[in-house]
Motif scaffolding. Sequence first.
Motif, PDB file in Angstrom:
ATOM      1  N   GLY A   1       0.816  -1.223   0.000  1.00 34.19           N
ATOM      2  CA  GLY A   1       0.000   0.000   0.000  1.00 34.19           C
ATOM      3  C   GLY A   1       0.842   1.262   0.000  1.00 34.19           C
ATOM      4  N   MET A   2       2.142   1.115  -0.250  1.00 37.70           N
ATOM      5  CA  MET A   2       3.031   2.277  -0.174  1.00 37.70           C
ATOM      6  C   MET A   2       2.572   3.402  -1.095  1.00 37.70           C
ATOM      7  N   LYS A   3       2.585   4.610  -0.543  1.00 44.75           N
ATOM      8  CA  LYS A   3       2.244   5.798  -1.333  1.00 44.75           C
ATOM      9  C   LYS A   3       3.513   6.448  -1.871  1.00 44.75           C
ATOM     10  N   SER A   4       4.638   6.149  -1.220  1.00 47.09           N
ATOM     11  CA  SER A   4       5.905   6.716  -1.699  1.00 47.09           C
ATOM     12  C   SER A   4       7.009   5.678  -1.543  1.00 47.09           C
ATOM     13  N   TYR A   5       8.036   5.834  -2.349  1.00 51.84           N
ATOM     14  CA  TYR A   5       9.216   4.970  -2.221  1.00 51.84           C
ATOM     15  C   TYR A   5      10.450   5.852  -2.337  1.00 51.84           C
ATOM     16  N   ARG A   6      11.230   5.858  -1.262  1.00 50.13           N
ATOM     17  CA  ARG A   6      12.463   6.633  -1.293  1.00 50.13           C
ATOM     18  C   ARG A   6      13.615   5.685  -1.649  1.00 50.13           C
ATOM     19  N   PHE A   7      14.269   5.992  -2.761  1.00 51.63           N
ATOM     20  CA  PHE A   7      15.419   5.189  -3.180  1.00 51.63           C
ATOM     21  C   PHE A   7      16.490   6.145  -3.695  1.00 51.63           C
ATOM     22  N   SER A   8      17.687   5.613  -3.956  1.00 51.30           N
ATOM     23  CA  SER A   8      18.702   6.517  -4.499  1.00 51.30           C
ATOM     24  C   SER A   8      19.147   6.052  -5.880  1.00 51.30           C
ATOM     25  N   ILE A   9      19.568   7.006  -6.651  1.00 50.26           N
ATOM     26  CA  ILE A   9      20.176   6.714  -7.953  1.00 50.26           C
ATOM     27  C   ILE A   9      21.676   6.578  -7.727  1.00 50.26           C
ATOM     28  N   SER A  10      22.241   5.531  -8.307  1.00 53.01           N
ATOM     29  CA  SER A  10      23.686   5.368  -8.186  1.00 53.01           C
ATOM     30  C   SER A  10      24.350   6.266  -9.240  1.00 53.01           C
ATOM     31  N   TRP A  11      25.043   7.249  -8.757  1.00 53.12           N
ATOM     32  CA  TRP A  11      25.731   8.243  -9.619  1.00 53.12           C
ATOM     33  C   TRP A  11      26.564   7.501 -10.680  1.00 53.12           C
ATOM     34  N   ALA A  12      27.274   6.440 -10.224  1.00 51.62           N
ATOM     35  CA  ALA A  12      28.181   5.732 -11.139  1.00 51.62           C
ATOM     36  C   ALA A  12      27.446   4.812 -12.116  1.00 51.62           C
ATOM     37  N   ARG A  13      26.145   4.622 -11.918  1.00 54.19           N
ATOM     38  CA  ARG A  13      25.393   3.885 -12.937  1.00 54.19           C
ATOM     39  C   ARG A  13      25.044   4.826 -14.100  1.00 54.19           C
ATOM     40  N   ILE A  14      24.960   6.115 -13.770  1.00 47.28           N
ATOM     41  CA  ILE A  14      24.646   7.115 -14.808  1.00 47.28           C
ATOM     42  C   ILE A  14      25.949   7.610 -15.454  1.00 47.28           C
ATOM     43  N   PHE A  15      26.876   8.024 -14.611  1.00 47.11           N
ATOM     44  CA  PHE A  15      28.199   8.445 -15.102  1.00 47.11           C
ATOM     45  C   PHE A  15      29.238   7.557 -14.420  1.00 47.11           C
ATOM     46  N   PRO A  16      29.703   6.507 -15.105  1.00 43.50           N
ATOM     47  CA  PRO A  16      30.575   5.510 -14.466  1.00 43.50           C
ATOM     48  C   PRO A  16      31.779   6.099 -13.730  1.00 43.50           C
ATOM     49  N   ASN A  17      32.332   7.200 -14.282  1.00 40.63           N
ATOM     50  CA  ASN A  17      33.460   7.828 -13.582  1.00 40.63           C
ATOM     51  C   ASN A  17      33.050   9.095 -12.848  1.00 40.63           C
ATOM     52  N   GLY A  18      31.776   9.361 -12.819  1.00 44.08           N
ATOM     53  CA  GLY A  18      31.287  10.532 -12.081  1.00 44.08           C
ATOM     54  C   GLY A  18      31.103  11.760 -12.942  1.00 44.08           C
ATOM     55  N   ASN A  19      31.917  11.875 -14.020  1.00 45.76           N
ATOM     56  CA  ASN A  19      31.830  13.097 -14.834  1.00 45.76           C
ATOM     57  C   ASN A  19      32.096  12.807 -16.324  1.00 45.76           C
ATOM     58  N   ASP A  20      31.709  11.608 -16.769  1.00 48.12           N
ATOM     59  CA  ASP A  20      31.956  11.235 -18.170  1.00 48.12           C
ATOM     60  C   ASP A  20      31.168  12.168 -19.112  1.00 48.12           C
ATOM     61  N   LYS A  21      31.691  12.323 -20.301  1.00 53.14           N
ATOM     62  CA  LYS A  21      30.970  13.171 -21.274  1.00 53.14           C
ATOM     63  C   LYS A  21      29.670  12.498 -21.664  1.00 53.14           C
TER      64      LYS A  21
END
Length: 469
Positions: free
Chosen positions: A71-91
């Motif tokens: 019945g959850m109305k919200s779900y708090r989770f985190s995005i893994s920065w390194a899943r989006i930018f593997p080195n943190g600041n890739d082009k």
Amino acid sequence: MIEKKEFPQGFLWGASTSAFQVEGAAFEDGKGLTVADVRSAKKKDLQMDTTVSVDHYHNLEEDVLLMKELGMKSYRFSISWARIFPNGNDKEPNQKGIEFYHSLLDLLKENDIEPIVTMFHFDLPMGLVNQYGGWVSRKSIDDFVYYADFLFTEYGDKVKYWLTINEQSVIVSMPDMIGIDIENNSKQEVLKKAQIANYHMSIAQAKVFKLCHDKLPNSKIGPAISYLTALPATMKSSDLFAAKQLDDVHSFTLMDIAVRGEIPKYYKVMLENAGIFIEQSEEDIKTLKEGTADFLGVNWYCTTIVKKKEHYEERSWIYDQIEMIKDKDLLYTDWGWNLDPVGLRYALQRLNDRYPNVPVMITECGWSQKEQLEDGKVHDELRIKYLKEHIYQMYLAIEDGVNVIAFNPWSFIDILSSSDGMEKRYGLVYVDRDDFDEKSMKRYKKDSYYYYQDVIKTNGSTLIEEFSK
Ligand code: BG6
């Protein structure tokens, strides 16, 4: 007719997790290495690491269905920065990582669950540590803003609630959590680096608050702050003051920065006493003022009972001036966290005194214990007691006038504990695996799952009634 007592309409009943603690797939689909991966790998002979964790990455649909059924109305989770930018600041971002979070957000939407998204929860990309030392360098500010900007563009139409940094004061007091070498640096050097990193995180966060307001005017953004809620061990002024100092330093400083846009004077004095001088330019002062939070995300577990040490240096680091005390009348987890629900009402009232009307989102709150599966069931009575009593105290705080908008207990599912592996369980959902054996990885609903399901279904009214008898 007696009016039914319940929580405010639209109250966000939810639950929480974070990426490295549930996802697994740590080295799959292009994800880069993070500080959390490295820290957990160091302890892999003692406990589970991030490699597979509870494999949420490959069980998304099943896990979201469990959220729905709860019945959850919200779900708090985190995005893994390194899943989006593997080195943190890739082009170029990592397409597979982007798609994973789209899938999660779409599933949540289909099931009417409001996402609350943390951008950075203890898992700094190692790429940034290797390039320039991570948060210790000012370059991290631009990289965090770049990452946040990307998230806003990519997911902005799917996310209303954003959280920037999880528990900044915790990672600053345990600086290896952000890749600072605590073994080969002197204590003073570590302290200095951690405080510089702290400052950079605050500036980066303020920029991201402002960016969110400019770019996504319908979204809301805030920090997720660890709120210790220190209590004095005795009524002596020295102990009262120790409790005040600890809350000020550990929790209120970051809240002041996020809500009021300024670093409190006592904090600067404490740094100077420790020989740490952080240059604050006019531009930084302006940045903090221009980017403030819409709400306060608060991670609350228990109270912390403190005493001033008998001998201490007046100008020494505050954490060195105090000692923690155990209250023999309270129940404690095996890891020393007490069960003190009135502490939550007290904590929430104090927030309202300090930041009147700023909405409060409880982003974590939970009870840990060792657990066994018995015939497909987990009888976690203490967690039920914890939830029941804390939810009731939260209700009283709301009645007192505190604007609490969400309750997201830690954790939705059993997680890899940030310090203690898999045997320290927090979840409403049990995962059939232990530290060294992946077993069936099957999910089981604990007794607390059913209890919380009823709380949500009745919008808290049954629970409130029980206490009112
Ligand atoms: C909070 C963190 O500090 O407490 C979570 O945000 C963490 O990531 C939780 O899991 C409990 O701490 P621990 O060390 O018991 O996992």
